[in-house]
Design a protein around this motif. Structure first.
Motif, PDB file in Angstrom:
ATOM      1  N   TYR A  25       0.824  -1.212   0.000  1.00 44.09           N
ATOM      2  CA  TYR A  25       0.000   0.000   0.000  1.00 44.09           C
ATOM      3  C   TYR A  25       0.859   1.265   0.000  1.00 44.09           C
ATOM      4  CZ  TYR A  25      -2.769   3.760   1.938  1.00 44.09           C
ATOM      5  OH  TYR A  25      -3.357   4.965   2.139  1.00 44.09           O
ATOM      6  N   PHE A  26       1.858   1.255   0.867  1.00 47.60           N
ATOM      7  CA  PHE A  26       2.728   2.444   0.963  1.00 47.60           C
ATOM      8  C   PHE A  26       3.513   2.689  -0.323  1.00 47.60           C
ATOM      9  CE2 PHE A  26       2.280   2.122   5.703  1.00 47.60           C
ATOM     10  CZ  PHE A  26       1.739   3.383   5.877  1.00 47.60           C
ATOM     11  N   LYS A  27       3.921   1.563  -0.926  1.00 44.16           N
ATOM     12  CA  LYS A  27       4.680   1.708  -2.191  1.00 44.16           C
ATOM     13  C   LYS A  27       3.814   2.371  -3.263  1.00 44.16           C
ATOM     14  CE  LYS A  27       8.214  -1.919  -2.116  1.00 44.16           C
ATOM     15  NZ  LYS A  27       8.616  -3.237  -2.647  1.00 44.16           N
ATOM     16  N   GLU A  28       2.563   1.881  -3.315  1.00 48.92           N
ATOM     17  CA  GLU A  28       1.624   2.422  -4.290  1.00 48.92           C
ATOM     18  C   GLU A  28       1.365   3.920  -4.033  1.00 48.92           C
ATOM     19  OE1 GLU A  28       0.561   1.136  -6.915  1.00 48.92           O
ATOM     20  OE2 GLU A  28      -1.067   2.518  -7.483  1.00 48.92           O
ATOM     21  N   GLU A  29       1.219   4.207  -2.734  1.00 50.15           N
ATOM     22  CA  GLU A  29       0.961   5.610  -2.362  1.00 50.15           C
ATOM     23  C   GLU A  29       2.118   6.526  -2.762  1.00 50.15           C
ATOM     24  OE1 GLU A  29      -0.639   6.301   1.603  1.00 50.15           O
ATOM     25  OE2 GLU A  29       0.444   8.203   1.561  1.00 50.15           O
ATOM     26  N   ASN A  30       3.332   6.014  -2.530  1.00 46.71           N
ATOM     27  CA  ASN A  30       4.514   6.800  -2.919  1.00 46.71           C
ATOM     28  C   ASN A  30       4.534   7.078  -4.414  1.00 46.71           C
ATOM     29  OD1 ASN A  30       5.608   7.237  -0.492  1.00 46.71           O
ATOM     30  ND2 ASN A  30       6.984   5.458  -0.533  1.00 46.71           N
ATOM     31  N   ARG A  31       4.168   6.036  -5.185  1.00 47.37           N
ATOM     32  CA  ARG A  31       4.191   6.197  -6.642  1.00 47.37           C
ATOM     33  C   ARG A  31       3.169   7.275  -7.092  1.00 47.37           C
ATOM     34  NH1 ARG A  31       1.877   4.506 -11.101  1.00 47.37           N
ATOM     35  NH2 ARG A  31       0.158   3.512 -10.003  1.00 47.37           N
ATOM     36  N   LEU A  32       1.996   7.141  -6.457  1.00 48.27           N
ATOM     37  CA  LEU A  32       0.933   8.103  -6.818  1.00 48.27           C
ATOM     38  C   LEU A  32       1.303   9.534  -6.414  1.00 48.27           C
ATOM     39  CD1 LEU A  32      -2.317   6.106  -5.942  1.00 48.27           C
ATOM     40  CD2 LEU A  32      -1.539   6.839  -8.193  1.00 48.27           C
ATOM     41  N   ARG A  33       1.965   9.580  -5.197  1.00 49.33           N
ATOM     42  CA  ARG A  33       2.336  10.927  -4.719  1.00 49.33           C
ATOM     43  C   ARG A  33       3.364  11.591  -5.661  1.00 49.33           C
ATOM     44  NH1 ARG A  33       5.404  11.373   0.743  1.00 49.33           N
ATOM     45  NH2 ARG A  33       3.586  10.392   1.682  1.00 49.33           N
ATOM     46  N   ASP A  34       4.307  10.770  -6.116  1.00 48.33           N
ATOM     47  CA  ASP A  34       5.313  11.303  -7.040  1.00 48.33           C
ATOM     48  C   ASP A  34       4.665  11.819  -8.327  1.00 48.33           C
ATOM     49  OD1 ASP A  34       7.247  10.794  -5.271  1.00 48.33           O
ATOM     50  OD2 ASP A  34       7.987   8.950  -6.234  1.00 48.33           O
ATOM     51  N   LYS A  35       3.667  11.014  -8.769  1.00 44.91           N
ATOM     52  CA  LYS A  35       2.975  11.377 -10.002  1.00 44.91           C
ATOM     53  C   LYS A  35       2.214  12.714  -9.841  1.00 44.91           C
ATOM     54  CE  LYS A  35       0.249   9.035 -13.537  1.00 44.91           C
ATOM     55  NZ  LYS A  35      -0.634   7.889 -13.800  1.00 44.91           N
ATOM     56  N   SER A  36       1.539  12.785  -8.669  1.00 42.37           N
ATOM     57  CA  SER A  36       0.763  14.018  -8.393  1.00 42.37           C
ATOM     58  C   SER A  36       1.672  15.238  -8.290  1.00 42.37           C
ATOM     59  CB  SER A  36      -0.024  13.880  -7.081  1.00 42.37           C
ATOM     60  OG  SER A  36      -0.863  12.782  -7.184  1.00 42.37           O
ATOM     61  N   SER A  37       2.818  14.992  -7.617  1.00 41.28           N
ATOM     62  CA  SER A  37       3.770  16.109  -7.480  1.00 41.28           C
ATOM     63  C   SER A  37       4.183  16.619  -8.842  1.00 41.28           C
ATOM     64  CB  SER A  37       5.037  15.664  -6.730  1.00 41.28           C
ATOM     65  OG  SER A  37       4.694  15.308  -5.447  1.00 41.28           O
ATOM     66  N   PHE A  38       4.415  15.678  -9.740  1.00 38.91           N
ATOM     67  CA  PHE A  38       4.829  16.070 -11.093  1.00 38.91           C
ATOM     68  C   PHE A  38       3.726  16.873 -11.792  1.00 38.91           C
ATOM     69  CE2 PHE A  38       4.995  15.090 -15.650  1.00 38.91           C
ATOM     70  CZ  PHE A  38       6.214  15.677 -15.928  1.00 38.91           C
ATOM     71  N   ARG A  39       2.480  16.369 -11.621  1.00 37.22           N
ATOM     72  CA  ARG A  39       1.353  17.076 -12.255  1.00 37.22           C
ATOM     73  C   ARG A  39       1.188  18.479 -11.670  1.00 37.22           C
ATOM     74  NH1 ARG A  39      -3.252  12.378 -12.396  1.00 37.22           N
ATOM     75  NH2 ARG A  39      -2.507  11.284 -14.248  1.00 37.22           N
ATOM     76  N   LEU A  40       1.334  18.510 -10.319  1.00 39.40           N
ATOM     77  CA  LEU A  40       1.217  19.823  -9.642  1.00 39.40           C
ATOM     78  C   LEU A  40       2.266  20.801 -10.167  1.00 39.40           C
ATOM     79  CD1 LEU A  40       0.358  19.192  -5.913  1.00 39.40           C
ATOM     80  CD2 LEU A  40      -0.779  20.769  -7.458  1.00 39.40           C
ATOM     81  N   LEU A  41       3.453  20.254 -10.321  1.00 38.87           N
ATOM     82  CA  LEU A  41       4.563  21.065 -10.807  1.00 38.87           C
ATOM     83  C   LEU A  41       4.255  21.592 -12.224  1.00 38.87           C
ATOM     84  CD1 LEU A  41       7.352  21.747  -9.530  1.00 38.87           C
ATOM     85  CD2 LEU A  41       8.319  20.058 -11.096  1.00 38.87           C
ATOM     86  N   LEU A  42       3.721  20.668 -13.009  1.00 35.54           N
ATOM     87  CA  LEU A  42       3.377  21.022 -14.399  1.00 35.54           C
ATOM     88  C   LEU A  42       2.324  22.131 -14.433  1.00 35.54           C
ATOM     89  CD1 LEU A  42       4.601  19.595 -16.893  1.00 35.54           C
ATOM     90  CD2 LEU A  42       2.364  18.488 -17.219  1.00 35.54           C
ATOM     91  N   LEU A  43       1.306  21.910 -13.566  1.00 34.03           N
ATOM     92  CA  LEU A  43       0.201  22.887 -13.498  1.00 34.03           C
ATOM     93  C   LEU A  43       0.702  24.250 -13.017  1.00 34.03           C
ATOM     94  CD1 LEU A  43      -2.750  22.439 -14.209  1.00 34.03           C
ATOM     95  CD2 LEU A  43      -3.270  22.298 -11.773  1.00 34.03           C
ATOM     96  N   SER A  44       1.563  24.139 -11.967  1.00 36.93           N
ATOM     97  CA  SER A  44       2.122  25.404 -11.428  1.00 36.93           C
ATOM     98  C   SER A  44       2.910  26.126 -12.511  1.00 36.93           C
ATOM     99  CB  SER A  44       3.070  25.123 -10.245  1.00 36.93           C
ATOM    100  OG  SER A  44       2.387  24.410  -9.286  1.00 36.93           O
TER     101      SER A  44
END
Lengths: 596, 121
Positions: A25-44
């Protein structure tokens, strides 16, 4: 990377551990968080870019002068309208009024018969049947009228026909009608498209200054002429009445400033109304009215040119106004016809009397003491054989003397004003030069357009004064005595030249060209007036009814008595006899004796 | 800290966006009104030109001459002549009394005297 207490790091535990599933579960969460961070960065990044773009755009807007992309100022600066022509006091001589062109799209007409019928009622020159035929033959487009007024446009609009369309355009109008028609010239409408047209000058000032009048830009001034509308009106009225009274075929008149060459009035009769836009028609014979006789017409003016013989005699010869000249016998040069006077004048008369009595023999005798080449050079210096420089396309002519050699006989004929064809404008400029103190005058139709500081001296000041005196005597006691008026003194010289009759193959004494070149005031000349009449005859006189003294001279007197007060010329408050006395200096008003 | 920064940036962005939108909107309105005004100006200019032309036409010398003739009994207008000019002394004469008689002397007499003096030195 130290994340602090933000979120606990997942611990590494054995797959066998009951908590193994949590690790996944934690591994999956980390992957998703990294992905979101990237999207956030892109959006920003995207928002930041937008933000900076807006900032840049706002900076550009803030720093601009308000013209960027507005498209408005460009339209204003290119708003094109042919410029007005005004006189020296700002009175409008030529202007534009908005009009409309009318055209039809017959296929869009709701009821072509109704449209044709009503159009023929609104416009008298349109025929109902012809319009209907046009509508049928050309269903796409029919051009109906070049220019209609706002009133006519409203009447057409009231028909409610969607197939009738309008194009905006301007119409050149001349509010004073035929007044100044030859100077202003004529225009035509040049079609660019159905909705667009331009006005193009085809003669006169309209042609000469065509490009200047349509120059684009906001800082356009009207074309200001040297013409004075009131003076022009008086000259034209009196000359028109005079030509009718004397049954003349036509006439021309010029009033010019003797110092700067500004033309204050210029008339050529018959004239035309430029508003009517009459076209040249060689078959109808109406082309005479388009000829500017004042600048285009060249004539053998006769005795008015004798003054230049006198000027030459005084300036480059040893003559004075009192030198005696033998006029007892006709002058015969070689085998040619002798030059004689109409009646016996005397044995010996002074040079002054030669001009005052307009003696042909005297003038021919004077010129015989000079080489013909000297006469040619002298007349050249007055500008007779070059263009006058007046800003009219029609003024591109020179005086003509024929191609035959300048012999002594030819010189003698030119001395009496024959054998040389001169335009009234050339004559006016030469007279201005001879009486303004001797400085060359270049005629101009524009207000203060030329710098007159560096003018060429043609004759000396003393010769000029002597010529004034001689011409004053012409009016006082000579052929021009009908020009004497109250309040003003003037000088001048008459000329009556017989016209050559092609049918008779000789000079016809019944057809004369009468002219009077004058100036006023006599003692301090300000204006020169040249009046020419074509085949004028004074029916109130029993004898000499065709001579200038009975036609052009009284007309000039009337013109000067009306024009002088308008031009602000101070009247000379003295009895009429003393007006012509050259012993008194009227200029300084101190009673100084004049040079001679 | 980062959250605060992002929040402030976002707020600033929104504020600036709204402001920019307003400016844009106002500019468009102004351009529209300028276009209307420019059209009005052109119409008025054309109207002024037409009125000026009409005024010139009504004041053309030929018409004025005709009107002067028609209304002569009431207006008594005459063409300007040399008699309308007066000497300075003659103007004074109209407004002053008890003045030196020499100024009443016509100018022509003065000239005659002057002339005689010169002829007979």
């Amino acid at each position: 990377m130290n994340r602090g207490n933000f979120r606990p790091m997942p611990r590494q535990i054995s797959p066998n551990d009951s908590r193994g599933q949590m690790t996944v579960y934690f591994k999956e969460e980390n992957r998703l968080r990294d992905k979101s961070s990237f999207r956030l960065l892109l959006l920003s990044g995207f928002f930041a870019s937008c933000f900076f773009l807006i900032v840049i755009k706002l900076t550009i807007i803030a720093g601009s002068d308000g013209t960027v992309n507005s498209g408005y100022n460009k339209k204003i600066s290119e708003y094109e309208s042919r410029q007005d022509i005004v006189d020296r006091n700002g009175n409008i001589l030529a202007t534009n009024i908005p009009v409309y062109s009318l055209y039809a799209h017959p296929e869009k007409l709701l009821d072509p018969e109704f449209a044709a019928k009503n159009l023929s009622l609104i416009f008298r020159d349109q025929d109902e049947n012809k319009l209907l035929k046009l509508f049928k033959e050309h269903p796409k487009f029919v051009f109906l009228k070049k220019s209609i007024t706002n009133n006519e446009k409203t009447q057409v609009l009231e028909l409610g026909e969607p197939g009738l369309r309008f194009g905006e355009r301007e119409l050149r109008i001349y509010p004073n009608g035929s007044l100044l028609s030859h100077v202003l010239g004529r225009t035509k409408i040049k079609e660019i498209s159905t909705t667009e047209s331009s006005i193009e000058g085809i003669s006169g000032l309209e042609k000469m200054f065509n490009n200047q009048l349509i120059k684009k830009g906001l800082d356009r001034d009207p074309l200001k002429l040297s013409i004075d509308l009131a003076t022009q009106s008086v000259l034209e009225n009196i000359l028109s009445d005079g030509t009718n009274f004397f049954n003349a075929k036509g006439g021309s008149g010029i009033i010019m400033d003797v110092n700067n060459g500004e033309v204050l009035a210029m008339v050529s009769l018959p004239n035309f109304d430029p508003n009517l836009r009459v076209k040249l028609d060689y078959s109808s014979g109406n082309n005479d009215m388009f000829l500017n006789k004042a600048v285009q017409g060249t004539y053998e003016l006769g005795s008015v040119l004798k003054i230049f013989t006198a000027a030459m005699a005084i300036e480059i010869g040893t003559f004075s106004p009192h030198t005696l000249v033998d006029v007892s016998q006709p002058v015969k040069i070689g085998k040619t016809n002798p030059i004689k006077d109409k009646s016996w004048i005397g044995d010996k008369i002074s040079l002054k009397e030669v001009i005052v009595k307009s003696s042909n023999v005297g003038s021919a005798r004077i010129i015989s003491s000079f080489e013909p080449e000297e006469q040619k050079k002298f007349l050249e210096s007055f500008g007779f054989f070059e263009e006058t420089g007046l800003e009219l396309p029609e003024a591109n002519i020179r005086s003509s003397v024929g191609s035959d050699p300048w012999t002594r006989y030819k010189a003698a004929m030119i001395a009496i004003g024959h054998g040389i064809r001169v335009s009234p404008l050339h004559l006016a400029a030469a007279y201005a030069t001879s009486i303004n103190g001797g400085l060359k005058v270049t005629p101009t139709i524009l207000r203060s357009s030329k710098n007159n500081n560096n003018r060429t001296r043609i004759i000396s000041h003393s010769t000029s004064i002597k010529l004034r005196e001689i011409m004053g005597e012409v009016v006082n006691s000579g052929t021009g005595k009908n020009a004497k008026i109250d309040g003003y003194s003037l000088g001048g010289k008459t000329g009556t030249a017989e016209k050559y009759d092609k049918k008779l193959n000789k000079f016809n004494y019944k057809k004369n060209y009468a002219s009077f070149a004058s100036f006023f005031p006599l003692h301090d000349p300000k204006y020169v007036v040249v009046i020419c009449l074509d085949e004028a005859s004074n029916s109130y006189k029993k004898t000499n009814k065709r001579i200038a003294g009975n036609t052009a001279v009284p007309l000039t007197a009337e013109i000067i008595s009306r024009v002088a007060p308008i031009l602000g010329v101070k009247p000379e408050m003295i009895d009429s006899e003393s007006l012509y006395d050259f012993r008194v200096d009227f200029i300084s008003d101190k009673g100084r004796l004049s040079e001679n | 800290m980062r959250l605060t920064f992002l929040f402030i940036s976002f707020l600033s962005l929104m504020t600036v966006s709204v402001w920019a939108y307003n400016v844009n909107y106002k500019a468009r309105t102004v351009i529209k009104s300028v276009k209307t005004l420019s059209s009005e100006i052109q119409n008025k200019e054309a109207r002024i030109k037409l009125l000026k032309a009409e005024w010139t036409y009504l004041n053309r010398p030929e018409r004025l001459n005709r009107l002067v003739t028609v209304h002569f009994p009431e207006l008594r207008l005459l063409a300007l002549s040399y008699e309308n000019y007066l000497l300075f002394e003659e103007i004074l004469l109209a407004g002053r009394k008890g003045i030196d008689n020499s100024i009443f002397e016509p100018a022509s007499n003065k000239k005659d005297k002057l002339l005689n003096e010169m002829v007979e030195p």
